[in-house]
Design a protein around this motif. Structure first.
Motif, PDB file in Angstrom:
ATOM      1  N   HIS A   1      24.165   0.503 129.252  1.00  0.00           N
ATOM      2  CA  HIS A   1      23.246   0.311 130.373  1.00  0.00           C
ATOM      3  C   HIS A   1      24.022   0.390 131.681  1.00  0.00           C
ATOM      4  O   HIS A   1      25.070  -0.234 131.830  1.00  0.00           O
ATOM      5  CB  HIS A   1      22.547  -1.040 130.273  1.00  0.00           C
ATOM      6  N   SER A   2      23.529   1.156 132.617  1.00  0.00           N
ATOM      7  CA  SER A   2      24.160   1.268 133.938  1.00  0.00           C
ATOM      8  C   SER A   2      23.750   0.088 134.806  1.00  0.00           C
ATOM      9  O   SER A   2      22.843  -0.685 134.454  1.00  0.00           O
ATOM     10  CB  SER A   2      23.731   2.579 134.607  1.00  0.00           C
TER      11      SER A   2
ATOM     12  N   ASP B   1      22.145   0.389 137.493  1.00  0.00           N
ATOM     13  CA  ASP B   1      20.759   0.671 137.870  1.00  0.00           C
ATOM     14  C   ASP B   1      19.779   0.203 136.790  1.00  0.00           C
ATOM     15  O   ASP B   1      18.637  -0.165 137.093  1.00  0.00           O
ATOM     16  CB  ASP B   1      20.554   2.171 138.111  1.00  0.00           C
ATOM     17  N   ASP B   2      20.210   0.232 135.541  1.00  0.00           N
ATOM     18  CA  ASP B   2      19.356  -0.249 134.457  1.00  0.00           C
ATOM     19  C   ASP B   2      19.161  -1.761 134.539  1.00  0.00           C
ATOM     20  O   ASP B   2      18.101  -2.280 134.182  1.00  0.00           O
ATOM     21  CB  ASP B   2      19.967   0.084 133.087  1.00  0.00           C
TER      22      ASP B   2
ATOM     23  N   LYS C   1      17.067  -4.669 139.192  1.00  0.00           N
ATOM     24  CA  LYS C   1      15.709  -4.259 139.527  1.00  0.00           C
ATOM     25  C   LYS C   1      15.194  -5.087 140.703  1.00  0.00           C
ATOM     26  O   LYS C   1      15.817  -6.053 141.117  1.00  0.00           O
ATOM     27  CB  LYS C   1      14.783  -4.438 138.314  1.00  0.00           C
TER      28      LYS C   1
ATOM     29  N   ASN D   1      16.785  -6.933 135.005  1.00  0.00           N
ATOM     30  CA  ASN D   1      15.882  -6.375 134.005  1.00  0.00           C
ATOM     31  C   ASN D   1      15.780  -7.342 132.819  1.00  0.00           C
ATOM     32  O   ASN D   1      16.639  -7.354 131.935  1.00  0.00           O
ATOM     33  CB  ASN D   1      16.400  -5.010 133.551  1.00  0.00           C
TER      34      ASN D   1
ATOM     35  N   LEU E   1      16.188  -6.463 129.056  1.00  0.00           N
ATOM     36  CA  LEU E   1      17.512  -6.343 128.463  1.00  0.00           C
ATOM     37  C   LEU E   1      18.144  -7.695 128.171  1.00  0.00           C
ATOM     38  O   LEU E   1      19.181  -7.781 127.512  1.00  0.00           O
ATOM     39  CB  LEU E   1      18.440  -5.553 129.403  1.00  0.00           C
TER      40      LEU E   1
END
Length: 448
Positions: free
Chosen positions: A317-318, A320-321, A324, A329, A332
């Motif tokens: 996961h980056s 950016d992932d 948010k 996020n 995750l």
């Protein structure tokens, strides 16, 4: 029904307090874990069987940790619509996050795994401390403590519980490359990349036992990027009793090429490159002197806290992932049911701090703070902190994957310690000498 539930929780807390007061050092490692938690299974919380201490074959020390629970699915997911039925196991801050972000904030609850473990030396030191360690007069330090061990495995008050977090074992020394972000309300952010390192005094090479007896550890933080901040360095000698001897801190300003003392690096002074989103003592969930607060040990409770956070920390996961709008996020994230010590800190009359009250939830298996609710001077909930816990089983060190601090008023937040895109981000057990943590060494290491 709510009143009955509250009464039941109070009775449970009282029973826990009685059992703690009745505990003895001889029970450590027997009925209790070596650092003081119940060992046997109780209700939905399984037994502690020694923790997770083995890395998979072929794992490179310090590399991103494989998720040992990758095949598991959530037992259920708490949403804004269902939060009320789980409120007994949620903090006030978590409930507030559901109200602030009803469409996106959720808590996926997974099976509980008590993965925490420490080296045998920590257990041995804890057993000695259980008999000998005590708070200094005023509670601003700990004396007769074998460093590395938990000083108070059976805490009798809030100060003892918070000192367990402050002085807890963190591998003796660590070098970490990580990223801090302070997203705007729309989720856009500029990463600030740090290289942190600390060495606890007893782990220094060539330790002079007569030098810096009141120092707990030495800390250095280099900013690697962005360019406008790169080259700035913070050096801290973290004193144990900071009322007797205030924390020593210096900063190297790359633009001025000068080293200056930094008395603002304490209490509610602004955190490094945090855009005003955290205080100095928000780092590591809480650090520094506890003298501005009255500390109350409320008791124990079961709570859903971030735990075994391998997925959200994965290199798959980056940033950016993970980052948010409004919060990380949560799809995750991983939460589990664990027992926590609840501690309330209330600002003393005549003392100053931007947080008038703080409520801490401390994981019983690690003595790490799992969550904190921060209240302003009007008594209103302001900021909510969560530490996404992870067992670094390759080094046998429980630590944080990252810390998140949410501002309910502004809709912004801060995340400290992201390592998803870093290669070999952690190196525990590094060797350092005292001369590497001096202001002159800081001046020599300055660049740009």
């Amino acid at each position: 029904m709510a009143k009955l539930s509250t009464f039941t929780k109070l009775i449970a807390a009282a029973l826990v307090s009685q059992s703690v007061l009745a505990a003895t050092p001889e029970q450590l490692g027997n009925e209790l874990t070596p650092i003081g938690a119940p060992k046997a299974a109780q209700g939905d919380i399984p037994a502690w069987d020694g923790g997770l201490t083995t890395a998979p074959a072929g794992h490179k020390l310090g590399a991103n940790l494989p998720n040992p629970f990758a095949d598991e699915k959530p037992l259920f997911v708490i949403t804004a619509e269902t939060a009320e039925q789980y409120q007994e196991k949620l903090s006030e801050g978590q409930l507030a996050m559901f109200k602030r972000y009803p469409d996106s904030y959720r808590i996926p609850v997974y099976p509980t795994h008590r993965t925490a473990a420490y080296p045998q030396a920590v257990y041995d030191a804890t057993k000695t401390n259980a008999t000998n360690a005590r708070l200094t007069e005023g509670g601003n330090g700990v004396e007769n403590m074998v460093e590395g061990g938990v000083p108070f495995p059976f805490p009798e008050n809030g100060l003892e519980a918070i000192w367990n977090h402050i002085v807890r074992y963190r591998g003796g020394s660590l070098v970490r490359t990580s990223v801090q972000v302070t997203p705007q309300s729309d989720g856009t952010y500029t990463p600030v990349r740090f290289r942190d390192e600390y060495t606890f005094r007893q782990n220094l090479e060539g330790l002079d036992p007569t030098k810096d007896k009141n120092v707990l550890f030495y800390f250095k933080q280099d900013i690697l990027s962005p360019a406008r901040l790169a080259g700035n360095v913070l050096l801290v000698h973290e004193t144990l009793d900071q009322v007797e001897e205030p924390r020593r801190a210096w900063v190297y300003n790359a633009g001025q090429r000068r080293v200056r003392r930094a008395p603002q690096v304490s209490y509610d002074g602004p955190g490094t490159a945090s855009d005003g989103m955290r205080t100095t003592d928000n780092f590591d969930m809480f650090n520094g002197a506890p003298d501005r607060y009255d500390w109350k040990l409320v008791g124990k409770q079961e709570m859903y806290i971030p735990y075994n956070s391998y997925n959200i920390n994965s290199s798959e996961h980056s940033y950016d992932d993970v980052v948010k709008a409004g919060h990380v996020n949560q799809d995750l994230a991983r939460y589990e049911l664990h027992r926590v010590w609840k501690v309330e800190a209330t600002l003393k009359e005549g003392k100053r701090h931007i947080y008038a009250k703080r409520t801490f939830y401390i994981d019983e298996d690690t003595w790490q703070i799992a969550a904190v609710d921060h209240f302003d001077g009007r008594g209103e909930l302001w900021r909510v902190a969560e530490a996404h816990n992870m067992m670094f089983y390759d080094y046998v060190v429980p630590y944080f994957a990252f810390e998140a601090l949410y501002d309910l008023n502004s809709g912004r937040y801060l995340v400290l310690g992201l390592t998803n895109e870093e290669e070999n981000a952690y190196d525990f057990g590094v060797k350092r000498s005292h001369k590497q943590y001096t202001p002159s060494a800081l001046r020599r290491s300055g660049r740009r």
